[in-house]
Design an enzyme around this catalytic site. Structure first.
Site, mmCIF file in Angstrom:
data_model
loop_
_atom_site.group_PDB
_atom_site.id
_atom_site.type_symbol
_atom_site.label_atom_id
_atom_site.label_comp_id
_atom_site.label_asym_id
_atom_site.label_seq_id
_atom_site.Cartn_x
_atom_site.Cartn_y
_atom_site.Cartn_z
ATOM 1 N N GLY A 162 -57.011 -49.550 -55.904
ATOM 2 C CA GLY A 162 -55.762 -48.923 -56.465
ATOM 3 C C GLY A 162 -55.988 -48.863 -57.988
ATOM 4 N N ASN A 163 -54.922 -48.751 -58.922
ATOM 5 C CA ASN A 163 -55.118 -48.986 -60.208
ATOM 6 C C ASN A 163 -53.423 -49.258 -60.785
ATOM 7 O OD1 ASN A 163 -53.322 -46.651 -60.942
ATOM 8 N ND2 ASN A 163 -55.174 -45.476 -59.872
ATOM 9 N N ARG A 164 -53.445 -49.494 -61.852
ATOM 10 C CA ARG A 164 -52.172 -50.329 -62.394
ATOM 11 C C ARG A 164 -51.156 -49.448 -63.108
ATOM 12 N NH1 ARG A 164 -54.095 -53.198 -67.383
ATOM 13 N NH2 ARG A 164 -51.831 -53.471 -67.617
ATOM 14 N N SER A 165 -51.571 -47.940 -62.709
ATOM 15 C CA SER A 165 -50.547 -47.211 -63.218
ATOM 16 C C SER A 165 -49.218 -47.392 -62.607
ATOM 17 C CB SER A 165 -50.792 -45.650 -62.923
ATOM 18 O OG SER A 165 -49.577 -44.695 -63.228
ATOM 19 N N ALA A 184 -52.661 -41.415 -62.171
ATOM 20 C CA ALA A 184 -53.885 -41.959 -62.477
ATOM 21 C C ALA A 184 -54.633 -41.825 -61.052
ATOM 22 C CB ALA A 184 -53.902 -43.356 -62.802
#
Ligand code: CTP
Length: 409
Positions: free
Chosen positions: A217-220, A284
Site C-alpha cells: 500500500g501507500n501512505r495516502s 495514489a
C-alpha cells in the site's frame, strides 16, 4: 445571495445584528436562526426588523414565512422539515460562534436549529468565533477548531483586543462584521460556478494483495481528494468520489464509491468517466502489484517468500487516450524534490489538461498531513499555491478547473 445567519448566545451577539444589517444593505436575502441562549442577549425583534423576515429559535416552531426568503412569496404549506432554510442557503454563517457552539458542532450535536443546520449544510459554512481569550486558547477549543477546519468549515479566527465583557482583553474578539460579510460574499459568489458539472474525483491509496491479509500500500490518507470532492460539490458540481482505503467521512452531497485495489479503482473510474465532464485523479495508485496473490495467509515458517511483481496500467493515461472533447483531466504528481519539469513531463506524456504537483520531500505537507503546497501546471503555464489547508488548496484547484473549462481546454 441567500445568507442564513445562525446566532448563538454570546455577548458579541449584538454584532450579529450589525452583520445582518450590512448584509441586507448589500442586497442579500437574510434569514436568521437563534439559539435559545442567544435570546438573552439579543431579541428576535431586532433581526426581524432588519431582515424583514421572521426569526426562528426552535426546531419545533412553525416558520411564519413557510421557508420563504425575503423577496419570495411564502409557500402554500408549512415545510415539514426544520431544515428548509439551510437547504436553500448559499452560505451559512454562525456568529458569534461561542466555545460551546464550536464544541457542539465539532461533536456533531443536533439539539437546536443552529447545530442541526450546520449538520445538514451542503453550502459553505463560515464560523466566526468570539469568546474569552482563555477559552479560545484552551486545548479543547483548539482541537474543536482543528476538527471543524478539517471538515471544511471556514473559521474566521478571532482578533486580539478588548473583549466584549468589561475590562477583558486577549484573543477572542469577533472579527468585524464587514470582514465577516466579505468572506461570506467571497464563498457565496463561488458556489455555483460548477453548477450541474459532473466531476469524478479519485482519492486515497490503493492496496495490492500479497495474500488474504497482507498488501502493498501507500501512505495516502485521501485528504486532498476528499477536499477537492467537497469543494466541487459546494460549487454546484455533481460529484462522484471514488475512494481507495480512506477512513475519512464522505462529504455531504457527494456520491461515494469505495474500492480497494488498483484494478477496482480502474474499473470504477472507467465507468464513472463515461458520464463525466471532469476527472481529478488524486488517488495514489500502486505502480506494481504481486502477479499472483495467494489465498489465505502465507506461512512464515515456510521461509521468506519471493514476490513477483507486475506493472499496473496507468489509469489516467488510458482514459486520456479515450477522452471526448470537452472532458477535462487532472492528474497529481508527487515528486521527491523540487521538479516542476518532471511533473510537466507527466502533463505531456499522459495528455492531461492539468497536473497538480507537490514536493513530497517536505514532510510537513502532502501525504497524510492537513496542509499542502502545490504548483498547478497547465499547457499555458504554472501557478504556485501558497502553503495552506487542503480545503484552501482544493478551492484553488477548482478555480483553475473552472478556468480550464471556460477556455475550452
Ligand atoms: N496514476 C494512474 N494510474 C496509475 C498510476 C498513477 O492513474 N497506475 C495517476 C495518479 O492518480 C496521479 C498520476 O497518475 O494522478 C501520478 O502519476 P505517476 O506517473 O504515477 O507519478 P507519481 O506516482 O506521482 O510518481 P512516479 O513518477 O515516481 O511514479
Amino acid at each position: 445571495m441567500r445568507i442564513l445567519l445562525g446566532v448563538p448566545g454570546g455577548i458579541a451577539a449584538y454584532k450579529a445584528v450589525e452583520l445582518a444589517r450590512l448584509a441586507v444593505k448589500a442586497g442579500h436575502s437574510v434569514r436568521v436562526i437563534q439559539t435559545p441562549a442567544s435570546l438573552r442577549f439579543v431579541g428576535r425583534a431586532s433581526f426581524a426588523a432588519i431582515t424583514g423576515a421572521p426569526v426562528l429559535a426552535s426546531e419545533f416552531e412553525d416558520d411564519p414565512a413557510k421557508g420563504a426568503w425575503p423577496g419570495e412569496e411564502p409557500g402554500s404549506h408549512t415545510p415539514i422539515s426544520h431544515l428548509a432554510l439551510i437547504e436553500r442557503a448559499d452560505v451559512y454563517v454562525v456568529a458569534p460562534a461561542t466555545a460551546n457552539t464550536l464544541s457542539r458542532l465539532a461533536s456533531g450535536s443536533a439539539d437546536d436549529l443552529v447545530s442541526t443546520s450546520a449538520l445538514a449544510a451542503t453550502c459553505p459554512v463560515v464560523l466566526a468565533p468570539a469568546m474569552n481569550g482563555l477559552m479560545w486558547a484552551n486545548p479543547a477549543t483548539v482541537e474543536n477548531v482543528l476538527t471543524l477546519k478539517d471538515r471544511g468549515f471556514h473559521v474566521l479566527e478571532p482578533e486580539e483586543g478588548p473583549l466584549a465583557s468589561h475590562g477583558e482583553a486577549g484573543k477572542g474578539r469577533l472579527v468585524e462584521p464587514d470582514v465577516i460579510l466579505h468572506s461570506v460574499e467571497m464563498l457565496g459568489a463561488q458556489t455555483r460556478d460548477l453548477d450541474g458539472v459532473a466531476v469524478v474525483v479519485t482519492a486515497g491509496g490503493t492496496r495490492e494483495p500479497i495474500d488474504g491479509v497482507r498488501f502493498i500500500g501507500n501512505r495516502s490518507s485521501g485528504r486532498m481528494g476528499f477536499a477537492v470532492a467537497e469543494a466541487a460539490q459546494q460549487r454546484g458540481a455533481l460529484v462522484t468520489l471514488i475512494a481507495a482505503n480512506s477512513s475519512l467521512p464522505c462529504p455531504l452531497g457527494v456520491e461515494l464509491v469505495e474500492v480497494g485495489s488498483a484494478a477496482q479503482l480502474a474499473a470504477a473510474t472507467e465507468t464513472a468517466f463515461q458520464a463525466a465532464d471532469v476527472l481529478v485523479m488524486a488517488a495514489a495508485v500502486a505502480d506494481f502489484r504481486p502477479v499472483a496473490p495467494v489465498g489465505g495467509k502465507i506461512d512464515k515458517s515456510a521461509g521468506v517468500p519471493s514476490l513477483q511483481l507486475e506493472p499496473v496500467d496507468d489509469i489516467l493515461k488510458g482514459l486520456a487516450a479515450k477522452k471526448s472533447s470537452g472532458q477535462v483531466l487532472v492528474g497529481f504528481a508527487a515528486e521527491h524534490g523540487p521538479s516542476t519539469q518532471r511533473a510537466r513531463g507527466k502533463l505531456e506524456a499522459k495528455d492531461l489538461d492539468m497536473v497538480v504537483y507537490n514536493d513530497i520531500s517536505d514532510g510537513t505537507i502532502g501525504f497524510d498531513s492537513l496542509d499542502n503546497q502545490v504548483t498547478l501546471i497547465t499547457h499555458k503555464g504554472e501557478r504556485q499555491l501558497a502553503l495552506a489547508s487542503k480545503q484552501v488548496i482544493a478551492g484553488g484547484i477548482i478555480d483553475a478547473l473552472v478556468e480550464l473549462r471556460s477556455s475550452g481546454s
